[in-house]
Scaffold this active site. Sequence first.
Site, short mmCIF file in Angstrom:
data_model
loop_
_atom_site.label_atom_id
_atom_site.label_comp_id
_atom_site.label_asym_id
_atom_site.label_seq_id
_atom_site.Cartn_x
_atom_site.Cartn_y
_atom_site.Cartn_z
N ASP A 62 -11.30 -1.71 13.65
CA ASP A 62 -10.87 -1.84 12.48
C ASP A 62 -13.10 -2.07 11.68
O ASP A 62 -12.98 -2.72 13.09
CB ASP A 62 -10.40 -2.46 11.37
N LYS A 102 -2.86 4.48 6.88
CA LYS A 102 -3.35 4.41 8.54
C LYS A 102 -3.10 6.50 8.18
O LYS A 102 -2.14 6.64 8.30
CB LYS A 102 -2.53 4.14 8.83
N CYS A 120 -7.29 -13.67 18.16
CA CYS A 120 -8.37 -12.65 18.29
C CYS A 120 -9.27 -12.05 18.05
O CYS A 120 -9.73 -12.56 17.54
CB CYS A 120 -7.39 -11.04 18.67
N CYS A 139 -1.67 -18.30 13.59
CA CYS A 139 -1.60 -17.70 14.62
C CYS A 139 -1.29 -18.77 15.52
O CYS A 139 -2.30 -19.99 16.60
CB CYS A 139 -2.78 -17.22 15.21
N ASP A 175 -7.41 3.52 10.88
CA ASP A 175 -7.06 2.41 9.31
C ASP A 175 -7.46 3.04 8.31
O ASP A 175 -9.34 2.56 8.86
CB ASP A 175 -6.11 1.31 8.75
N ARG A 231 6.92 -0.15 1.51
CA ARG A 231 7.07 -1.21 2.99
C ARG A 231 6.07 -1.55 1.88
O ARG A 231 5.16 -1.44 1.60
CB ARG A 231 6.72 -0.66 4.07
N CYS A 277 -9.76 -9.21 15.32
CA CYS A 277 -8.58 -9.08 14.83
C CYS A 277 -8.98 -8.41 13.26
O CYS A 277 -10.95 -9.50 12.94
CB CYS A 277 -7.93 -10.66 14.50
N ARG A 287 -8.64 -9.82 9.87
CA ARG A 287 -8.15 -10.13 9.40
C ARG A 287 -9.10 -12.29 10.25
O ARG A 287 -8.37 -12.95 9.18
CB ARG A 287 -6.71 -10.54 9.44
N ARG A 290 0.76 -1.26 0.10
CA ARG A 290 0.28 0.12 -0.10
C ARG A 290 0.70 1.10 -0.55
O ARG A 290 0.12 2.19 -0.69
CB ARG A 290 -0.60 -0.19 1.23
N TYR A 291 1.99 1.16 0.61
CA TYR A 291 3.14 2.22 1.18
C TYR A 291 3.92 2.09 -0.09
O TYR A 291 3.85 1.16 -0.01
CB TYR A 291 3.29 2.12 2.79
#
Length: 393
Positions: A296, A340, A131, A127, A333, A118, A134, A136, A114-115
């Site tokens: 999010d 962000k 969570c 994981c 975000d 990076r 989350c 995702r 996106r940036y």
Amino acid sequence: MTMQSPIFNQYSESDWRDWIWQQNHALKNVTQLRELAPWLESGLEKTSQNFQFQITPYYLSLLNLNEMNDPLAKITFPTLAELDWKSDEFSDPIGDRVHGEQRQHQPTPAIVHRYPDRCLLFLTPLCSSYCRYCFRRELVAKPENTFSKNVLEKSVQYIADTTSLREVILSGGDPLLMSDEKLGGFLSRLAEIPHLRTLRIHTRFPVFNPFRITPSLLQVFSEIKLPLTMMVHVMHPREVTDEFKIAMRRLQKAGVLLLNQSVLIKDCNDKAEILKELSYKLVECGIVPQYLHILDRARGTSHFRVSVERAQQILREIRGQLPGYMIPQLTLDIPGGHGKIPLEAPYFQEHQGAYNITSPLSQSARLTYQDSGVGARPKEAPNLDLRDESLAR
């Protein structure tokens, strides 16, 4: 030494401190969970079918199982509220998979770029624990989302060919679930790419299973030729245990820069006193509290949401009571993959009951954001509807 827990009759201290033992004995069964916490709602099996439940014995030991409002249980135990999907919630809330004529964030299935300087490299969909908030949550915990060797090879090649990149962020899932050999292999290959300047790992693994920070993993990190940063995800002061502190000190000695990002969660950490204590505990571990995120808009997470207005109020309460380096930056975000932003002028300004947003990725992109739930919509990009789920497919 033999020990006991609510789950197992007995186990040794060496077992307990073995990160693989912790993962192999993670609690995944809702029926078994209800035996420990009888106050849980009925019908949670349906929730866990949609969004995987898993919790390590170590993290379970941090909870007060007699308290249904325990803040750590709130962010790790499934609830029926997760099946209540609102119209302003998305399967891809921050636009990882957004695509179109103007923007393409996934040059390969394992990369989000996106940036300009990076990119994210996804190594695993799995994981240590999962969570409930989350963003995702619809991708993780599904082995079928594991990328093939061919996809990962193409991803590394993309990074090598894209000379504008300066940093690669290893994400997932959680990269620390990989073996030392595999993780070290990716880190070493990336460190050999001439235009990269630094590498970063995003993880919550040390929170769920601090025993993962082994001498062999530290050896892998110490041999990397580029500076290595670890962004941990500590949500509440009670997660900063003695075992966690030991793990963080070991990472520091291996030369790893430690940062933290938290998500503001209703009835978990949405109080100034909790965030102040969290900042002090993080700094005591050598961790910089960098970000505090607005939740999010992932599907089934509305019950966790704290309004922007309330979040800004909390930050005002702690400002002046903490040193500047202990105050995390409050960020959002922007839905739809616009990046962000800090929730402060000139990026984020209240106007007539809504918020005007300037995207950091494009100064010409002007959007509005409603706390009430309509999401962010562009004012100067009429062909882009950030509420259109087709953008996230």
